[in-house]
Design a protein around this motif. Structure first.
Motif, mmCIF file in Angstrom:
data_model
loop_
_atom_site.group_PDB
_atom_site.id
_atom_site.type_symbol
_atom_site.label_atom_id
_atom_site.label_comp_id
_atom_site.label_asym_id
_atom_site.label_seq_id
_atom_site.Cartn_x
_atom_site.Cartn_y
_atom_site.Cartn_z
ATOM 1 N N MET A 1 33.491 42.219 38.722
ATOM 2 C CA MET A 1 32.447 43.087 39.278
ATOM 3 C C MET A 1 32.039 42.589 40.663
ATOM 4 N N VAL A 2 31.885 41.271 40.814
ATOM 5 C CA VAL A 2 31.491 40.690 42.104
ATOM 6 C C VAL A 2 32.572 40.954 43.154
ATOM 7 N N LYS A 3 33.840 40.712 42.793
ATOM 8 C CA LYS A 3 34.944 40.972 43.726
ATOM 9 C C LYS A 3 35.038 42.450 44.070
ATOM 10 N N GLY A 4 34.807 43.300 43.085
ATOM 11 C CA GLY A 4 34.907 44.743 43.290
ATOM 12 C C GLY A 4 33.910 45.277 44.283
ATOM 13 N N VAL A 5 32.637 44.883 44.154
ATOM 14 C CA VAL A 5 31.615 45.408 45.068
ATOM 15 C C VAL A 5 31.698 44.752 46.443
ATOM 16 N N ALA A 6 32.332 43.578 46.535
ATOM 17 C CA ALA A 6 32.469 42.897 47.829
ATOM 18 C C ALA A 6 33.733 43.344 48.569
ATOM 19 N N GLU A 7 34.882 43.322 47.894
ATOM 20 C CA GLU A 7 36.175 43.618 48.542
ATOM 21 C C GLU A 7 36.809 44.903 48.043
ATOM 22 N N GLY A 8 36.666 45.200 46.765
ATOM 23 C CA GLY A 8 37.301 46.361 46.153
ATOM 24 C C GLY A 8 38.682 46.033 45.625
ATOM 25 N N PHE A 9 39.208 46.897 44.778
ATOM 26 C CA PHE A 9 40.533 46.741 44.203
ATOM 27 C C PHE A 9 41.363 47.968 44.577
ATOM 28 N N SER A 10 42.672 47.796 44.666
ATOM 29 C CA SER A 10 43.538 48.933 44.967
ATOM 30 C C SER A 10 44.827 48.831 44.174
ATOM 31 N N THR A 11 45.425 49.979 43.950
ATOM 32 C CA THR A 11 46.720 50.038 43.283
ATOM 33 C C THR A 11 47.576 51.089 43.994
ATOM 34 N N VAL A 12 48.870 50.821 44.065
ATOM 35 C CA VAL A 12 49.809 51.724 44.741
ATOM 36 C C VAL A 12 50.905 52.094 43.751
ATOM 37 N N GLN A 13 51.126 53.388 43.580
ATOM 38 C CA GLN A 13 52.171 53.873 42.689
ATOM 39 C C GLN A 13 53.180 54.687 43.477
ATOM 40 N N GLU A 14 54.424 54.628 43.020
ATOM 41 C CA GLU A 14 55.537 55.272 43.713
ATOM 42 C C GLU A 14 56.178 56.287 42.770
ATOM 43 N N LEU A 15 56.484 57.479 43.275
ATOM 44 C CA LEU A 15 57.150 58.500 42.479
ATOM 45 C C LEU A 15 58.631 58.488 42.822
ATOM 46 N N VAL A 16 59.463 58.062 41.870
ATOM 47 C CA VAL A 16 60.899 57.948 42.094
ATOM 48 C C VAL A 16 61.586 59.097 41.367
ATOM 49 N N LYS B 1 28.275 46.279 49.050
ATOM 50 C CA LYS B 1 28.535 47.335 50.032
ATOM 51 C C LYS B 1 29.421 48.455 49.495
ATOM 52 N N LEU B 2 30.244 48.171 48.458
ATOM 53 C CA LEU B 2 31.154 49.184 47.918
ATOM 54 C C LEU B 2 30.624 49.891 46.673
ATOM 55 N N GLY B 3 29.403 49.556 46.256
ATOM 56 C CA GLY B 3 28.837 50.254 45.110
ATOM 57 C C GLY B 3 28.020 49.356 44.212
ATOM 58 N N GLU B 4 27.746 49.878 43.024
ATOM 59 C CA GLU B 4 26.945 49.153 42.042
ATOM 60 C C GLU B 4 27.628 49.245 40.681
ATOM 61 N N LEU B 5 27.779 48.094 40.009
ATOM 62 C CA LEU B 5 28.399 48.046 38.692
ATOM 63 C C LEU B 5 27.445 47.382 37.711
ATOM 64 N N GLU B 6 27.631 47.707 36.427
ATOM 65 C CA GLU B 6 26.728 47.228 35.394
ATOM 66 C C GLU B 6 27.527 46.825 34.165
ATOM 67 N N GLN B 7 27.121 45.741 33.481
ATOM 68 C CA GLN B 7 27.818 45.265 32.288
ATOM 69 C C GLN B 7 26.805 44.689 31.306
ATOM 70 N N LEU B 8 26.897 45.107 30.048
ATOM 71 C CA LEU B 8 26.056 44.553 28.995
ATOM 72 C C LEU B 8 26.771 43.320 28.446
ATOM 73 N N VAL B 9 26.076 42.178 28.422
ATOM 74 C CA VAL B 9 26.659 40.913 27.978
ATOM 75 C C VAL B 9 26.134 40.594 26.581
ATOM 76 N N ASP B 10 27.002 40.049 25.726
ATOM 77 C CA ASP B 10 26.636 39.654 24.372
ATOM 78 C C ASP B 10 25.449 38.677 24.409
ATOM 79 N N PRO B 11 24.492 38.799 23.492
ATOM 80 C CA PRO B 11 23.321 37.907 23.502
ATOM 81 C C PRO B 11 23.662 36.422 23.321
ATOM 82 N N ALA B 12 24.825 36.101 22.770
ATOM 83 C CA ALA B 12 25.227 34.701 22.574
ATOM 84 C C ALA B 12 25.570 34.016 23.895
ATOM 85 N N ILE B 13 25.812 34.801 24.943
ATOM 86 C CA ILE B 13 26.165 34.254 26.264
ATOM 87 C C ILE B 13 24.959 34.417 27.186
#
Length: 185
Positions: free
Chosen positions: A76-91, A30-42
């Motif tokens: 990637m799974v967590k990101g498209v399901a819930e999303g990630f956030s970060t909060v920064q403070e200017l001191v 629901k939050l988007g689409e992500l893509e990752q190329l995985v090494d052929p050994a995996i």
């Protein structure tokens, strides 16, 4: 067996995972689409609502990649399901942040304003309350990109060790130095 790599990734409701012949993993939610190329050994297998990663051999290189790609796909799974956030403070006195669309206008005590362009995948919000430090909130489905942009913003004015002025992550504890007071004793 890699402790991280052997863990299964459960697929939440509303998330769709496809693995192509070239070992390219696409995760759509629901939050988007992500893509990752995985090494052929995996080898990546999607089975009954779970993702399983298997490695070809027990070599040190394959063991390290096993855990790495499991973590990347899990993020990637967590990101498209819930999303990630970060909060920064200017001191700091006179430090300001203002979001104008995807452009971040920062006043960080320099003789000029800094204009920082935020990628389209990241949603940004600035909060300025009287008597409190300005706050920059960023949310995205891509954990890697979010961390990279947050680190770049922090590098514009990293917190200094004497007064703690600068851009810091909310909740971050800074070790402060005593300065001249310690030298007099």
């Amino acid at each position: 067996m890699s402790r991280i790599g052997k863990l299964l990734i459960s697929i939440p409701e509303g998330v769709e995972i496809t693995v192509s012949d070239t070992n390219r993993v696409k995760v759509k939610g629901k939050l988007g689409e992500l893509e990752q190329l995985v090494d052929p050994a995996i080898k990546v297998k999607v089975d009954k609502g779970e993702v399983v990663l298997e490695r070809a051999t027990e070599s040190k290189d394959h063991k390290s990649k096993h855990g790495l790609y499991r973590s990347l796909i899990n993020n990637m799974v967590k990101g498209v399901a819930e999303g990630f956030s970060t909060v920064q403070e200017l001191v700091g006195v006179g430090y300001k942040a203002e979001a104008k669309g995807q452009m971040l206008d920062l006043a960080l005590g320099y003789s000029h304003h800094i204009f920082f362009e935020i990628p389209a995948e990241i949603k940004i919000e600035t909060i300025t309350e009287r008597g409190k430090n300005p706050i920059i909130k960023m949310t995205s489905a891509d954990k890697q990109l979010l961390g990279q942009v947050a680190a770049k913003i922090r590098s514009l004015r990293p917190p200094e060790p004497y007064k703690g002025k600068g851009i810091k992550y909310q909740g971050e504890v800074l070790r402060k130095k005593l300065g001249k007071a310690a030298a007099e004793k």
